[in-house]
Design a protein around this motif. Structure first.
Motif, PDB file in Angstrom:
ATOM      1  N   SER A   1       0.693  -1.303  -0.010  1.00  0.00           N
ATOM      2  CA  SER A   1       0.079  -0.084  -0.038  1.00  0.00           C
ATOM      3  C   SER A   1       0.886   1.274  -0.044  1.00  0.00           C
ATOM      4  O   SER A   1       2.155   1.224   0.028  1.00  0.00           O
ATOM      5  CB  SER A   1      -0.996   0.047   1.237  1.00  0.00           C
ATOM      6  OG  SER A   1      -0.143  -0.073   2.367  1.00  0.00           O
ATOM      7  N   VAL A   2       0.181   2.486  -0.350  1.00  0.00           N
ATOM      8  CA  VAL A   2       0.865   3.700  -0.036  1.00  0.00           C
ATOM      9  C   VAL A   2      -0.176   4.568   0.862  1.00  0.00           C
ATOM     10  O   VAL A   2      -1.330   4.313   0.721  1.00  0.00           O
ATOM     11  CB  VAL A   2       0.785   4.371  -1.608  1.00  0.00           C
ATOM     12  CG1 VAL A   2       1.220   5.778  -1.238  1.00  0.00           C
ATOM     13  CG2 VAL A   2       1.529   3.814  -2.582  1.00  0.00           C
ATOM     14  N   CYS A   3       0.694   5.006   1.729  1.00  0.00           N
ATOM     15  CA  CYS A   3      -0.297   5.975   2.949  1.00  0.00           C
ATOM     16  C   CYS A   3       0.439   7.245   2.908  1.00  0.00           C
ATOM     17  O   CYS A   3       1.377   7.397   2.922  1.00  0.00           O
ATOM     18  CB  CYS A   3      -0.138   5.130   4.229  1.00  0.00           C
ATOM     19  SG  CYS A   3      -0.704   5.998   5.652  1.00  0.00           S
ATOM     20  N   VAL A   4      -0.561   8.144   2.853  1.00  0.00           N
ATOM     21  CA  VAL A   4      -0.255   9.649   2.956  1.00  0.00           C
ATOM     22  C   VAL A   4      -1.002  10.124   4.297  1.00  0.00           C
ATOM     23  O   VAL A   4      -2.274  10.132   4.219  1.00  0.00           O
ATOM     24  CB  VAL A   4      -0.710  10.352   1.731  1.00  0.00           C
ATOM     25  CG1 VAL A   4      -0.315  11.749   1.927  1.00  0.00           C
ATOM     26  CG2 VAL A   4       0.180   9.991   0.477  1.00  0.00           C
ATOM     27  N   ARG A   5      -0.290  10.682   5.016  1.00  0.00           N
ATOM     28  CA  ARG A   5      -0.898  11.495   6.323  1.00  0.00           C
ATOM     29  C   ARG A   5      -0.494  12.814   6.270  1.00  0.00           C
ATOM     30  O   ARG A   5       0.417  13.095   5.939  1.00  0.00           O
ATOM     31  CB  ARG A   5      -0.163  10.715   7.712  1.00  0.00           C
ATOM     32  CG  ARG A   5      -0.551   9.518   7.778  1.00  0.00           C
ATOM     33  CD  ARG A   5      -0.128   8.792   9.056  1.00  0.00           C
ATOM     34  NE  ARG A   5      -0.366   7.338   9.312  1.00  0.00           N
ATOM     35  CZ  ARG A   5       0.185   6.609   9.307  1.00  0.00           C
ATOM     36  NH1 ARG A   5       1.572   6.650   9.220  1.00  0.00           N
ATOM     37  NH2 ARG A   5      -0.099   5.503   9.482  1.00  0.00           N
ATOM     38  N   LEU A   6      -1.680  13.870   6.477  1.00  0.00           N
ATOM     39  CA  LEU A   6      -1.419  15.104   6.411  1.00  0.00           C
ATOM     40  C   LEU A   6      -2.017  15.917   7.618  1.00  0.00           C
ATOM     41  O   LEU A   6      -2.856  15.433   8.127  1.00  0.00           O
ATOM     42  CB  LEU A   6      -1.975  15.808   5.223  1.00  0.00           C
ATOM     43  CG  LEU A   6      -3.366  15.629   4.744  1.00  0.00           C
ATOM     44  CD1 LEU A   6      -4.038  16.878   5.194  1.00  0.00           C
ATOM     45  CD2 LEU A   6      -3.511  15.251   3.326  1.00  0.00           C
ATOM     46  N   VAL A   7      -1.560  17.086   7.869  1.00  0.00           N
ATOM     47  CA  VAL A   7      -2.016  17.862   8.898  1.00  0.00           C
ATOM     48  C   VAL A   7      -2.065  19.334   8.432  1.00  0.00           C
ATOM     49  O   VAL A   7      -1.015  19.816   7.867  1.00  0.00           O
ATOM     50  CB  VAL A   7      -1.056  17.687  10.257  1.00  0.00           C
ATOM     51  CG1 VAL A   7      -1.381  18.847  11.183  1.00  0.00           C
ATOM     52  CG2 VAL A   7      -1.024  16.338  10.784  1.00  0.00           C
ATOM     53  N   ILE A   8      -3.328  19.729   8.715  1.00  0.00           N
ATOM     54  CA  ILE A   8      -3.511  21.034   8.159  1.00  0.00           C
ATOM     55  C   ILE A   8      -3.929  22.059   9.587  1.00  0.00           C
ATOM     56  O   ILE A   8      -4.439  21.961  10.240  1.00  0.00           O
ATOM     57  CB  ILE A   8      -4.796  21.228   7.317  1.00  0.00           C
ATOM     58  CG1 ILE A   8      -4.393  20.427   5.914  1.00  0.00           C
ATOM     59  CG2 ILE A   8      -4.862  22.836   6.675  1.00  0.00           C
ATOM     60  CD1 ILE A   8      -5.484  20.296   4.876  1.00  0.00           C
ATOM     61  N   ASP A   9      -3.123  23.100   9.508  1.00  0.00           N
ATOM     62  CA  ASP A   9      -3.049  24.147  10.626  1.00  0.00           C
ATOM     63  C   ASP A   9      -2.940  23.658  12.026  1.00  0.00           C
ATOM     64  O   ASP A   9      -3.674  24.236  13.053  1.00  0.00           O
ATOM     65  CB  ASP A   9      -4.481  25.076  10.312  1.00  0.00           C
ATOM     66  CG  ASP A   9      -4.425  26.032   9.354  1.00  0.00           C
ATOM     67  OD1 ASP A   9      -3.292  26.282   8.755  1.00  0.00           O
ATOM     68  OD2 ASP A   9      -5.697  26.127   9.013  1.00  0.00           O
TER      69      ASP A   9
END
Length: 60
Positions: A40-48
């Protein structure tokens, strides 16, 4: 990073794993982490520093 796995039938397979550190695109505003392994490919992101999300794509 590359490593080898052995299946139950004894088949040897080379696997690659990609790991990135947390990338701060705009510090305090937007950052992400991406990982890619053989399944799999996993992308985690955080905004502000408030809103977080995780998206996973599987190869199966």
């Amino acid at each position: 990073m590359q490593f080898e796995t052995v299946s139950d039938s004894g088949e040897l397979a080379a696997r690659e794993l990609l790991l990135n550190d947390l990338v701060k695109v705009q510090p305090g505003r937007y950052q992400y982490h991406a990982s890619d392994d053989w399944a799999s490919v996993c992308v985690r992101l955080v905004i502000d520093d408030y809103l977080a999300a995780e998206v996973v794509w599987t190869y199966w």
